[in-house]
Scaffold this motif. Structure first.
Motif, PDB file in Angstrom:
ATOM      1  N   SER A   9       0.845  -1.202   0.000  1.00 18.02           N
ATOM      2  CA  SER A   9       0.000   0.000   0.000  1.00 18.02           C
ATOM      3  C   SER A   9       0.871   1.239   0.000  1.00 18.02           C
ATOM      4  N   PHE A  10       0.219   2.386  -0.200  1.00 18.77           N
ATOM      5  CA  PHE A  10       0.911   3.674  -0.201  1.00 18.77           C
ATOM      6  C   PHE A  10       0.803   4.305   1.188  1.00 18.77           C
ATOM      7  N   SER A  12       2.114   7.017   2.010  1.00 20.34           N
ATOM      8  CA  SER A  12       1.954   8.459   1.812  1.00 20.34           C
ATOM      9  C   SER A  12       0.492   8.858   1.662  1.00 20.34           C
ATOM     10  N   ALA A  13      -0.380   7.866   1.405  1.00 20.18           N
ATOM     11  CA  ALA A  13      -1.816   8.134   1.268  1.00 20.18           C
ATOM     12  C   ALA A  13      -2.613   7.497   2.402  1.00 20.18           C
ATOM     13  N   ASN A  41       5.785   3.341   1.200  1.00 24.43           N
ATOM     14  CA  ASN A  41       5.179   3.054  -0.100  1.00 24.43           C
ATOM     15  C   ASN A  41       5.648   1.728  -0.727  1.00 24.43           C
ATOM     16  N   SER A  43       4.642  -0.425  -2.784  1.00 24.38           N
ATOM     17  CA  SER A  43       3.497  -0.478  -3.692  1.00 24.38           C
ATOM     18  C   SER A  43       3.463  -1.715  -4.573  1.00 24.38           C
ATOM     19  N   GLU A 312      -7.426   0.930  -4.936  1.00 26.21           N
ATOM     20  CA  GLU A 312      -6.587   1.896  -4.213  1.00 26.21           C
ATOM     21  C   GLU A 312      -7.393   3.006  -3.551  1.00 26.21           C
ATOM     22  N   ARG A 313      -8.266   3.663  -4.293  1.00 22.68           N
ATOM     23  CA  ARG A 313      -8.931   4.859  -3.767  1.00 22.68           C
ATOM     24  C   ARG A 313     -10.049   4.542  -2.789  1.00 22.68           C
ATOM     25  N   ALA A 339      -5.528   2.580   0.849  1.00 17.05           N
ATOM     26  CA  ALA A 339      -4.510   2.870  -0.172  1.00 17.05           C
ATOM     27  C   ALA A 339      -3.799   1.618  -0.666  1.00 17.05           C
ATOM     28  N   SER A 341      -2.386  -1.397  -3.032  1.00  9.58           N
ATOM     29  CA  SER A 341      -1.806  -1.286  -4.365  1.00  9.58           C
ATOM     30  C   SER A 341      -1.394  -2.617  -4.960  1.00  9.58           C
TER      31      SER A 341
END
Length: 346
Positions: A9-10, A12-13, A41, A43, A312-313, A339, A341
């Motif tokens: 996952s991210f 940063s998000a 991250n 990802s 992701e979102r 988040a 990925s």
């Protein structure tokens, strides 16, 4: 007996970094066990050849990194040393090839890094960096090379680097002794198409390239003896009349080679395509909802009977039972994780 799954996952998000989970073999349901955010991250993930070590990118700028985790305890991955800078920005993909770890570095000028691997699976130093060259017609997305994926072919001789910025796939050969990656030839795809990822048919003689800037799959013939990739046809992955922006992210081929599935970000769907008997043409059968928003990654379970989409979102992983006769995925459940990925089976 439940198996293990690893989820990137991210951070940063708001993502949790690397999450370990169990998977119920009867239902496909995922249960999160714990997570570590030691690597920013992470990802994209891959495994060592023996399955004892997990490798992750650290998708950061201006320089990214790669990291190794021991799976001695599969429920609790343990970081093996500090992340190693890859001398390239925003690595988005990685793979193990001939005793080395390769990373595709998307940012700046686009490159592929070659890292050494220790006997215990730990990462060593960067041995070489192959810089890509060129650009494309989309000056916002293709102002420079952007390597997005790098993976070995089924023969294990070649490494293929997919570059979104230059509309091309580079076929490379690794000097394992020297750690140098050299370009044997470069395949140019249609201008402005934006190739992102590539997957091989089980026959080893065909490859399918998913393109991010135009919602099509490029069917290619692959000659492992020559290291030659030749485009044959394109197939759209959206139904007639579909509106709005769409950026395909991942492509998966069924174990028997009869179907291809594509994750559509924007349309938020999974495209189901049939493959003809010789592997050289695809037909879009239908699209089904991905169960969330912005499916960045798509993968099959080891049995080839379930698909998992990392949305992701919306922050969830949705799993689907696949009808073996029609290839149609039917949503069976989901796990909330922010988040997300990438999903990798151990």
């Amino acid at each position: 007996m439940a198996g293990h799954v690893y989820i990137g996952s991210f951070t940063s998000a708001g993502g949790r970094g690397l999450t370990a989970a169990t998977v119920d073999p009867d239902t496909g349901a995922l249960t999160a066990l714990g997570h570590t955010a030691e690597v920013p991250n992470p990802s994209f993930l891959t495994l060592s050849a023996d399955g004892r070590t997990l490798y992750t990118v650290s998708e950061t700028e201006p320089e990214g990194a790669a990291a190794a985790f021991s799976l001695a305890d599969p429920a609790a991955p343990r970081l093996l040393g500090a992340p190693v800078p890859v001398r390239g920005g925003s690595p988005t993909h990685l793979s193990v090839h001939q005793g080395h770890l390769l990373t595709a570095n998307y940012a700046a000028t686009g490159s592929v890094s070659v890292l050494s691997l220790g006997a215990d699976g730990a990462l060593g130093a960067v041995r070489s960096v192959l810089e890509h060259e060129g650009d494309g017609p989309d000056q916002e997305r293709q102002e420079a090379p952007h390597a997005h994926a790098v993976l070995p072919d089924p023969s294990g001789r070649w490494a293929l680097s997919v570059d979104l910025g230059t509309d091309s796939v580079r076929v490379c050969e690794l000097d394992a002794a020297g750690g140098e990656l050299e370009i044997e030839r470069e395949l140019g795809l249609r201008s402005g198409i934006g190739p992102r990822h590539l997957a091989f048919h089980p026959d080893g003689a065909h490859a399918y390239v998913i393109n991010e800037l135009d919602s099509v799959v490029t069917v290619c013939r692959w000659d492992a003896d020559k290291g030659s990739l030749r485009p044959l046809a394109e197939t759209r992955v959206l139904p007639e009349g579909a509106e709005g922006e769409n950026y395909p992210s991942e492509l998966v081929v069924s174990r028997d080679g009869r179907f291809v599935w594509v994750a559509n970000r924007g349309h938020n769907s999974i495209a189901v395509l049939s493959v003809d008997d010789d592997g050289e043409s695809l037909e879009l059968l239908e699209t089904v909802s991905c169960g969330g928003d912005w499916p960045r990654h798509l993968t099959l379970d080891p049995a080839g009977t379930r698909l998992y989409a990392a949305n992701e979102r919306s922050g969830d992983i949705t799993w689907f039972d696949v009808d073996p006769a029609t290839g149609t995925p039917k949503q069976a459940g989901s796990l909330e994780l922010p988040a997300v990925s990438c999903v990798l089976f151990g």
